[in-house]
Write an enzyme that holds these catalytic residues in place. Structure first.
Site, short mmCIF file in Angstrom:
data_model
loop_
_atom_site.label_atom_id
_atom_site.label_comp_id
_atom_site.label_asym_id
_atom_site.label_seq_id
_atom_site.Cartn_x
_atom_site.Cartn_y
_atom_site.Cartn_z
CE LYS A 1 -3.84 -2.26 2.35
NZ LYS A 1 -4.43 -2.62 3.65
CD GLN B 1 -3.49 -4.62 6.61
OE1 GLN B 1 -3.60 -3.53 6.05
NE2 GLN B 1 -3.87 -5.73 6.03
CG ASP C 1 -9.55 -0.10 5.41
OD1 ASP C 1 -9.22 -0.41 4.26
OD2 ASP C 1 -8.89 -0.39 6.42
N1 GUN Z 1 -6.68 -6.85 5.88
C1 GUN Z 1 -6.96 -7.45 4.69
N2 GUN Z 1 -7.55 -6.57 3.86
C2 GUN Z 1 -7.64 -5.41 4.52
C3 GUN Z 1 -8.14 -4.11 4.17
O1 GUN Z 1 -8.65 -3.86 3.07
N3 GUN Z 1 -8.04 -3.17 5.12
C4 GUN Z 1 -7.53 -3.41 6.34
N4 GUN Z 1 -7.49 -2.42 7.23
N5 GUN Z 1 -7.05 -4.59 6.71
C5 GUN Z 1 -7.11 -5.57 5.79
#
Ligand code: GUN
Length: 286
Positions: free
Chosen positions: A52, A96, A119
């Protein structure tokens, strides 16, 4: 049969974001800023967060990562969240997931300021999305699926859509989005899940199947109508290889369009996050 190419779309979307950010910078303004909070040392989570950050920087979005020890307490994490909520230099942030077991995921998500929740996991954003409010942050994977329909000009209006899997981050939101009064949307949606009878019958009767169940080869050719569109959200690791939820080879021979795994929806989840970060930045400026 058409391959719906996530790699191509991700590159196109990133180029669009980059040109918008370049314009912002050329006007002497600060760059949009995305923060990721990572708790503990889960290798998959570390990889996601690194990826990311790398993609954010590639389009000119400033990226910061807070790496916290697995023993971080609920109170310590909430304190960091409150400081990020107050910090005007932060446009959006993510915590996350999954979190270490001693942390309460719902309470953590609810502490995030909805206008920084890129998110789209906060109940306020879920509510805004259901209401069709344009300011809602839509979760990354469903947002990526909408981009596939838009950018490949696949009309969903009046179509029968089967969504397999009712998770809060994919199946439930995409089922709501596909039934909204807009395009993409305007579909007749059936949300299938682990307690559903008639999964095969519903799929066979569907124009579009969105598989988000997390089981390799769950969708087989005998479940698919000739000419259907298949969106495969699955990411299943088996013997070091990644597979979707769809028996790709046999289903591809029957359908009109399909997303590959890897190389499909997965690549769009990061671009969705970047799109949401830019959106958050622009909403603050307006
Ligand atoms: N863990 C797996 N996918 C995601 C996501 O899209 N956002 C977050 N915060 N954690 C994740």
């Amino acid at each position: 049969m058409q391959i719906l190419d996530g790699k191509f779309l991700a590159a196109q979307i990133k180029a669009e974001i980059k040109s918008e950010v370049d314009l912002i910078l050329s006007e002497g303004k600060r760059a949009p800023h995305l923060v990721a909070v990572l708790i503990g040392s889960d290798p998959a989570s570390q990889t996601y967060v690194k990826s990311k950050a790398k993609h954010a920087e590639a389009v000119g979005i400033r990226s910061s990562v807070y790496e916290l020890d697995a023993s971080t307490t609920q109170a310590q994490l909430i304190e960091l969240i409150w400081s990020l909520n107050q910090d005007d230099s932060v446009d959006g942030y993510i915590v996350q997931l999954p979190l270490p077991k001693h942390l309460d995921e719902s309470k953590i998500i609810e502490a995030i300021a909805p206008h920084k929740d890129v998110d789209g996991f906060h109940p306020v954003n879920l509510g805004l999305m259901v209401a069709g409010n344009q300011n809602a942050f839509i979760p990354a994977t469903p947002f990526g699926i909408l981009e596939i329909f838009r950018r490949y000009s696949i009309s969903t209006t009046g179509k029968k859509v089967a969504v397999i899997g009712r998770s809060l981050i994919v199946g439930t939101p995409i089922s709501i989005l596909m039934s909204r009064n807009t395009e993409p949307g305007n579909a007749t949606v059936t949300l299938l899940h682990s307690k559903s009878n008639h999964v095969k019958e519903v799929c066979l009767d569907s124009d579009i199947i969105i598989a988000a169940i997390g089981k390799k080869d769950f969708v087989t050719a005998d479940m698919v109508k000739e000419g259907a569109v298949i969106i495969d959200v699955g990411i299943n690791r088996v013997d070091g290889k990644i597979y979707g939820d769809v028996d790709f080879e046999n289903v591809a021979a029957k359908c009109s369009a399909i997303t590959p795994v890897p190389g499909g929806v997965g690549l769009l989840t990061i671009t969705s996050l970047l799109q949401n970060t830019l959106k958050s930045y622009k909403l603050k400026q307006s």
